[in-house]
Design a protein around this motif. Sequence first.
Motif, PDB file in Angstrom:
ATOM      1  N   GLU A 138       0.028  -1.503   0.021  1.00 11.59           N
ATOM      2  CA  GLU A 138      -0.304  -0.122  -0.385  1.00 11.59           C
ATOM      3  C   GLU A 138       1.008   1.274  -0.007  1.00 11.59           C
ATOM      4  N   SER A 139       0.150   2.689  -0.639  1.00  7.38           N
ATOM      5  CA  SER A 139       0.982   3.874  -0.563  1.00  7.38           C
ATOM      6  C   SER A 139      -0.196   4.975  -0.309  1.00  7.38           C
ATOM      7  N   VAL A 140       0.238   6.015   0.141  1.00 11.56           N
ATOM      8  CA  VAL A 140      -0.402   7.001  -0.241  1.00 11.56           C
ATOM      9  C   VAL A 140      -0.376   8.118  -1.296  1.00 11.56           C
ATOM     10  N   THR A 141      -0.319   8.603  -1.218  1.00 11.77           N
ATOM     11  CA  THR A 141       0.288   9.731  -2.523  1.00 11.77           C
ATOM     12  C   THR A 141      -1.305  10.176  -2.931  1.00 11.77           C
ATOM     13  N   GLN A 142      -0.877  11.970  -1.662  1.00 18.39           N
ATOM     14  CA  GLN A 142      -2.297  11.582  -2.212  1.00 18.39           C
ATOM     15  C   GLN A 142      -2.192  13.970  -3.308  1.00 18.39           C
ATOM     16  N   VAL A 143      -2.859  14.197  -4.514  1.00 15.14           N
ATOM     17  CA  VAL A 143      -2.071  15.489  -4.804  1.00 15.14           C
ATOM     18  C   VAL A 143      -3.024  16.597  -3.934  1.00 15.14           C
ATOM     19  N   SER A 144      -2.217  18.056  -3.827  1.00 14.20           N
ATOM     20  CA  SER A 144      -3.069  18.908  -3.750  1.00 14.20           C
ATOM     21  C   SER A 144      -1.824  19.936  -3.913  1.00 14.20           C
ATOM     22  N   PRO A 145      -2.180  21.382  -3.535  1.00 15.65           N
ATOM     23  CA  PRO A 145      -1.679  22.111  -3.251  1.00 15.65           C
ATOM     24  C   PRO A 145       0.054  22.390  -2.909  1.00 15.65           C
ATOM     25  N   GLN A 146      -0.278  21.469  -2.052  1.00 17.35           N
ATOM     26  CA  GLN A 146       0.898  21.620  -0.902  1.00 17.35           C
ATOM     27  C   GLN A 146       2.336  20.291  -2.103  1.00 17.35           C
ATOM     28  N   ALA A 154      14.656  23.428   4.422  1.00 17.99           N
ATOM     29  CA  ALA A 154      13.551  24.255   3.433  1.00 17.99           C
ATOM     30  C   ALA A 154      12.390  23.777   5.219  1.00 17.99           C
ATOM     31  N   LEU A 155      12.849  23.726   6.278  1.00 21.07           N
ATOM     32  CA  LEU A 155      12.216  22.771   7.370  1.00 21.07           C
ATOM     33  C   LEU A 155      11.370  24.157   8.687  1.00 21.07           C
ATOM     34  N   TYR A 156      12.562  24.982   8.372  1.00 18.78           N
ATOM     35  CA  TYR A 156      12.256  26.039   9.433  1.00 18.78           C
ATOM     36  C   TYR A 156      13.243  25.976  10.479  1.00 18.78           C
ATOM     37  N   PHE A 157      13.635  24.770  11.352  1.00 15.02           N
ATOM     38  CA  PHE A 157      13.751  24.709  12.565  1.00 15.02           C
ATOM     39  C   PHE A 157      14.416  24.991  13.717  1.00 15.02           C
ATOM     40  N   SER A 158      13.745  24.787  14.516  1.00 15.31           N
ATOM     41  CA  SER A 158      14.343  25.718  16.202  1.00 15.31           C
ATOM     42  C   SER A 158      14.695  24.211  16.914  1.00 15.31           C
ATOM     43  N   GLY A 159      15.615  24.647  16.667  1.00 16.44           N
ATOM     44  CA  GLY A 159      15.865  23.331  17.741  1.00 16.44           C
ATOM     45  C   GLY A 159      15.958  22.144  16.838  1.00 16.44           C
ATOM     46  N   SER A 160      15.523  20.786  17.311  1.00 16.69           N
ATOM     47  CA  SER A 160      15.023  20.022  16.736  1.00 16.69           C
ATOM     48  C   SER A 160      13.299  19.667  16.389  1.00 16.69           C
ATOM     49  N   THR A 161      12.918  21.185  16.049  1.00 15.18           N
ATOM     50  CA  THR A 161      10.761  21.530  15.890  1.00 15.18           C
ATOM     51  C   THR A 161      11.169  21.737  14.815  1.00 15.18           C
ATOM     52  N   SER A 162      10.101  22.025  14.055  1.00 16.30           N
ATOM     53  CA  SER A 162       9.892  22.817  13.158  1.00 16.30           C
ATOM     54  C   SER A 162       9.254  23.947  13.062  1.00 16.30           C
ATOM     55  N   SER A 163       8.998  24.916  12.459  1.00 13.83           N
ATOM     56  CA  SER A 163       8.131  25.906  12.822  1.00 13.83           C
ATOM     57  C   SER A 163       6.974  26.187  11.877  1.00 13.83           C
ATOM     58  N   VAL A 164       7.542  25.218  10.796  1.00 15.68           N
ATOM     59  CA  VAL A 164       6.547  24.727  10.191  1.00 15.68           C
ATOM     60  C   VAL A 164       4.944  24.106  10.825  1.00 15.68           C
ATOM     61  N   ILE A 165       3.651  24.456  11.450  1.00 12.76           N
ATOM     62  CA  ILE A 165       2.254  24.318  11.636  1.00 12.76           C
ATOM     63  C   ILE A 165       1.521  23.367  10.909  1.00 12.76           C
ATOM     64  N   LYS A 195       4.195  32.013   4.025  1.00 14.59           N
ATOM     65  CA  LYS A 195       4.945  32.047   5.179  1.00 14.59           C
ATOM     66  C   LYS A 195       6.456  31.345   4.891  1.00 14.59           C
ATOM     67  N   PHE A 196       6.789  30.193   4.491  1.00 20.84           N
ATOM     68  CA  PHE A 196       7.997  29.473   4.680  1.00 20.84           C
ATOM     69  C   PHE A 196       7.694  29.494   3.044  1.00 20.84           C
ATOM     70  N   PRO A 197       8.345  29.968   2.080  1.00 23.05           N
ATOM     71  CA  PRO A 197       8.740  29.199   0.777  1.00 23.05           C
ATOM     72  C   PRO A 197       9.467  28.226   0.690  1.00 23.05           C
ATOM     73  N   LEU A 198       9.870  28.116   1.191  1.00 22.47           N
ATOM     74  CA  LEU A 198      11.321  27.291   0.550  1.00 22.47           C
ATOM     75  C   LEU A 198      10.284  25.475   0.844  1.00 22.47           C
ATOM     76  N   PHE A 199       9.212  25.532   1.817  1.00 23.97           N
ATOM     77  CA  PHE A 199       8.818  24.565   2.335  1.00 23.97           C
ATOM     78  C   PHE A 199       7.991  23.848   1.505  1.00 23.97           C
ATOM     79  N   ARG A 200       7.637  24.563   0.297  1.00 24.99           N
ATOM     80  CA  ARG A 200       6.936  23.224  -0.768  1.00 24.99           C
ATOM     81  C   ARG A 200       7.900  22.558  -1.301  1.00 24.99           C
ATOM     82  N   ARG A 201       9.079  22.297  -1.257  1.00 29.83           N
ATOM     83  CA  ARG A 201       9.767  21.573  -2.085  1.00 29.83           C
ATOM     84  C   ARG A 201       9.947  19.960  -1.463  1.00 29.83           C
ATOM     85  N   ALA A 202      10.370  20.704   0.061  1.00 28.80           N
ATOM     86  CA  ALA A 202      10.073  19.411   1.357  1.00 28.80           C
ATOM     87  C   ALA A 202       8.874  18.669   1.497  1.00 28.80           C
TER      88      ALA A 202
END
Length: 381
Positions: A55-63, A248-259, A269-276
């Motif tokens: 099985e796999s899950v690959t959903q297409v969305s704006p992200q 591209a995940l905007y880390f603060s320590g070991s935690t991403s700022s992207v919620i 807000k996080f323009p590089l995140f699209r690539r990740a």
Amino acid sequence: GVHVAQSLQKMFNAEREDGWKVSCQHVEIVKSYAPHVEHVVADILCQPPGVYVKESVTQVSPQNDGSNAELDYMPYPKNEDEAKRLFSSRKPVVLTGLNSWDQNRFNELINDTAFGEREVSAHVGQASTNGKLSFVNKNFQFKVYSMTELVSLARKEGNHLYLRAVGENFRKDRADFWKDFPELAHNPDFPLAPEMCFCHPDSVFSSVLRIASPKLQLWTHYDVMDNILFQKLGRKRIVLFQPDDVDALYFSGSTSSVIDIDSDATNQKFPLFRRARRRAYEVMLQPGEALYIPALWPHNARAEEFSVSVNIFWKTLPESMYWKKDLYGNRDPKPAEEALNLLEKSAQMLRSENLHGESLPEHFVRFYTFKGASMYKENAD
């Protein structure tokens, strides 16, 4: 696609008693006819009992433009050599062939044994979080419940509760599933795995019981140790970001700022995140499956329904690389933390003033910042 799969699953459950499984494999937008009117194609897997299909899950969305790679699905390893081969690629793998836990039996354990009376400290998300917890923003508080209270509240729609079990003394002890919850861990009705052949017992760092409300989403983070997540009750969506996309995940320590990893607004807000997000792996983990998550693979977890799972973390580096007082396994190894501290100091030096109160102009700071970054990148390549 997921809605269609769930509807079909209900039909199978109503008409048959032999355990067919239905899951959404892929969703693709074919064309747009008008605003909010889309032609969408969904691939739905209907799986009879006793037949194994990856099985796999690959959903297409704006992200997610559909370029997500698929995770491998493999039977749970039978011995240490098999586990080493399985994990040698340093890529996540879904492990199959394990037992799920019985919901009714779990209810009995909660209500009729000392396990239900045990007090635990849980994360309680604010109503405004919509179930998305953030360690950076601290949009939650801790509250102590008995296990019976926690499970009862966690099952109710609209509550945002999350238990990440800690040791008996949370200031000194690591989580130990077998020691902290013996009524559950040593009960033959609740098997975890046939055997822990994936690591040497001496290398085990911690074992963590996790309980989450439906739609509870845990912040994106990475761990510095390998781990296996055993999913026992409920489904859980896991999004795994590739280590090369850490920038591209905007880390603060070991935690991403992207919620919100699924929102269009995130890209602003996080323009590089699209690539990740586009390159991420995504899987819907079913009860009775487990997920191998190598160290340094950032991941985000969302419970699709009331969820119970257990993590086993183990060390893969020499003991001297780890911090003795790190109880959670998320502090960067000593050489890495020291290097990052020096890097932060060097960035401050570029903007510092000399004895005459003079400092480099902004275009010089920018130039040497990028030069330093390129030197670090060459070291990685």
